[in-house]
Design a protein around this motif. Sequence first.
Motif, PDB file in Angstrom:
ATOM      1  N   VAL A 206      -8.351   9.881  29.531  1.00  0.00           N
ATOM      2  CA  VAL A 206      -7.286   9.198  28.922  1.00  0.00           C
ATOM      3  C   VAL A 206      -6.267   9.276  30.342  1.00  0.00           C
ATOM      4  N   ALA A 207      -6.042  10.254  31.047  1.00  0.00           N
ATOM      5  CA  ALA A 207      -5.250  10.299  31.903  1.00  0.00           C
ATOM      6  C   ALA A 207      -5.861   9.282  33.103  1.00  0.00           C
ATOM      7  N   PHE A 208      -6.697   9.024  33.427  1.00  0.00           N
ATOM      8  CA  PHE A 208      -7.349   7.982  34.180  1.00  0.00           C
ATOM      9  C   PHE A 208      -7.034   6.631  33.681  1.00  0.00           C
ATOM     10  N   ALA A 209      -7.439   6.256  32.340  1.00  0.00           N
ATOM     11  CA  ALA A 209      -7.433   4.969  31.918  1.00  0.00           C
ATOM     12  C   ALA A 209      -5.683   4.560  31.923  1.00  0.00           C
ATOM     13  N   GLY A 210      -4.885   5.698  31.801  1.00  0.00           N
ATOM     14  CA  GLY A 210      -3.551   5.588  31.684  1.00  0.00           C
ATOM     15  C   GLY A 210      -2.727   5.155  32.894  1.00  0.00           C
ATOM     16  N   THR A 211      -3.337   5.399  34.137  1.00  0.00           N
ATOM     17  CA  THR A 211      -2.885   4.887  35.233  1.00  0.00           C
ATOM     18  C   THR A 211      -2.786   3.206  35.504  1.00  0.00           C
ATOM     19  N   GLU A 212      -3.619   2.789  34.691  1.00  0.00           N
ATOM     20  CA  GLU A 212      -3.591   1.268  34.571  1.00  0.00           C
ATOM     21  C   GLU A 212      -3.354   0.603  33.309  1.00  0.00           C
ATOM     22  N   ILE A 214      -3.838   1.536  30.085  1.00  0.00           N
ATOM     23  CA  ILE A 214      -4.548   1.666  28.937  1.00  0.00           C
ATOM     24  C   ILE A 214      -4.235   2.771  27.968  1.00  0.00           C
ATOM     25  N   GLY A 215      -3.886   2.531  26.780  1.00  0.00           N
ATOM     26  CA  GLY A 215      -3.364   3.678  25.893  1.00  0.00           C
ATOM     27  C   GLY A 215      -4.479   4.500  25.543  1.00  0.00           C
ATOM     28  N   ALA A 216      -4.136   5.683  25.059  1.00  0.00           N
ATOM     29  CA  ALA A 216      -5.014   6.703  24.542  1.00  0.00           C
ATOM     30  C   ALA A 216      -6.004   5.996  23.317  1.00  0.00           C
ATOM     31  N   ALA A 217      -5.190   5.525  22.423  1.00  0.00           N
ATOM     32  CA  ALA A 217      -5.835   5.078  21.277  1.00  0.00           C
ATOM     33  C   ALA A 217      -6.758   4.021  21.655  1.00  0.00           C
ATOM     34  N   GLU A 218      -6.264   3.163  22.623  1.00  0.00           N
ATOM     35  CA  GLU A 218      -7.187   1.924  23.060  1.00  0.00           C
ATOM     36  C   GLU A 218      -8.318   2.254  23.602  1.00  0.00           C
ATOM     37  N   LEU A 219      -8.421   3.387  24.475  1.00  0.00           N
ATOM     38  CA  LEU A 219      -9.579   3.839  25.234  1.00  0.00           C
ATOM     39  C   LEU A 219     -10.641   4.520  24.101  1.00  0.00           C
ATOM     40  N   THR A 220      -9.804   5.520  23.404  1.00  0.00           N
ATOM     41  CA  THR A 220     -10.517   6.180  22.344  1.00  0.00           C
ATOM     42  C   THR A 220     -11.845   5.715  21.516  1.00  0.00           C
ATOM     43  N   GLN A 270      -6.352   7.167  42.332  1.00  0.00           N
ATOM     44  CA  GLN A 270      -5.102   6.907  41.308  1.00  0.00           C
ATOM     45  C   GLN A 270      -4.094   8.047  41.257  1.00  0.00           C
ATOM     46  N   GLY A 271      -4.158   9.017  42.333  1.00  0.00           N
ATOM     47  CA  GLY A 271      -3.216  10.065  42.150  1.00  0.00           C
ATOM     48  C   GLY A 271      -3.412  11.159  41.327  1.00  0.00           C
ATOM     49  N   LEU A 272      -4.725  11.225  40.857  1.00  0.00           N
ATOM     50  CA  LEU A 272      -5.122  12.469  39.786  1.00  0.00           C
ATOM     51  C   LEU A 272      -5.679  13.512  40.542  1.00  0.00           C
ATOM     52  N   GLN A 273      -5.422  14.763  39.604  1.00  0.00           N
ATOM     53  CA  GLN A 273      -6.403  16.010  40.121  1.00  0.00           C
ATOM     54  C   GLN A 273      -7.892  15.679  39.580  1.00  0.00           C
ATOM     55  N   THR A 274      -8.646  16.305  40.253  1.00  0.00           N
ATOM     56  CA  THR A 274     -10.079  16.268  40.058  1.00  0.00           C
ATOM     57  C   THR A 274     -10.684  17.563  39.411  1.00  0.00           C
ATOM     58  N   ASP A 275      -9.873  18.558  39.161  1.00  0.00           N
ATOM     59  CA  ASP A 275     -10.131  19.955  38.978  1.00  0.00           C
ATOM     60  C   ASP A 275     -11.218  20.059  37.583  1.00  0.00           C
ATOM     61  N   LEU A 276     -10.998  19.054  36.636  1.00  0.00           N
ATOM     62  CA  LEU A 276     -11.760  19.304  35.668  1.00  0.00           C
ATOM     63  C   LEU A 276     -13.285  18.998  35.805  1.00  0.00           C
ATOM     64  N   LEU A 277     -13.550  17.927  36.722  1.00  0.00           N
ATOM     65  CA  LEU A 277     -14.774  17.643  37.039  1.00  0.00           C
ATOM     66  C   LEU A 277     -15.633  17.795  38.344  1.00  0.00           C
ATOM     67  N   ALA A 278     -14.638  18.464  39.271  1.00  0.00           N
ATOM     68  CA  ALA A 278     -15.349  18.685  40.642  1.00  0.00           C
ATOM     69  C   ALA A 278     -16.315  19.968  40.414  1.00  0.00           C
ATOM     70  N   PRO A 279     -15.949  20.736  39.457  1.00  0.00           N
ATOM     71  CA  PRO A 279     -16.981  21.901  39.366  1.00  0.00           C
ATOM     72  C   PRO A 279     -18.441  21.299  38.866  1.00  0.00           C
TER      73      PRO A 279
END
Length: 309
Positions: A206-212, A214-220, A270-279
């Motif tokens: 959702v955070a990534f799509a939101g940078t362009e 795209i709404g959360a409901a639309e992506l979901t 896109q200026g976002l953190q990668t903490d969730l997927l990097a591990p």
Amino acid sequence: MSATATATATATATATATATHRIPVGVIGLGNLGQALAEAFLTQGHPVTVWNRSAGKADRLVERGASLAATPTDAVAAGELVVVAVLDYDTVGELLRPAAGVLAGRTIVNLTTGTPSAARALGAWATDQRAAYLDGAVYAVPQTIGTSAAFVLYSGDEAAYRSYRAVLDTIGEGSLVGPAPELSSVYDTALLSGMYGMFAGFFQAVAFAGTEGIGAAELTRPLVRWLTAAADALPAFAEEIDAKDYTTTTSNLEINAVGLRNILSATEAQGLQTDLLAPLLRLFEDQIRAGHAASSLARAVESLRADGV
């Protein structure tokens, strides 16, 4: 057999079944889950005695026919089956220890979320009091308690589970996962780990799509469709993990590592953190360095095990 004898036998059987069905239940803790549990037992005709620190939470249940206990000990004494749903295991112990003298012969069903070690200790204590103990993990929101959408995993005293299974199925479809009291907590921790992993991926998406824009409901909408399809891979992964055979001719670790690196690069761009997927990428890379680049993606689990790669 005469008609009179048949009628008498039928009436006796009916009375016995009714008496068996109407098991006195004590419910300790009236948060959202506890209230839903008490409601379900009342709906099925069981005599229900409830207790909560804030007695006002029992008002609606008392109107429906429940009895309000003055103390947790009174709730235990009133119930052949004692169901506990409170904040944590420390609270369970605090409430049940004063009732030790009336626990003998009763069955405690603890539906409080906790840790395996806490469940093990509480089960041992209950056994010392000559009570049967079942630990349970409920998979339902309170609104679905008592419906086919709810299910519960129990562990502990097998004989007690068999005796009260019909009553417990009032909550939702039950399964006994083993005799050790901590096993339901092990399952619960594992299942919730999977759930929170899914939530983490959802938040990242959702955070990534939101940078362009795209709404959360639309992506979901497409995301749920894709995750549902992706979940079909899990049983095959499970077979590979149990067999420790990670041979594959399809999507191997090297391919997935390349894909995940691309995702992380795009996320950073896109200026976002990668903490969730990097591990997760680190797990892939651990296995690749160990010579398993051509192995199935499922082999990443080996980097999480205590014995390593």
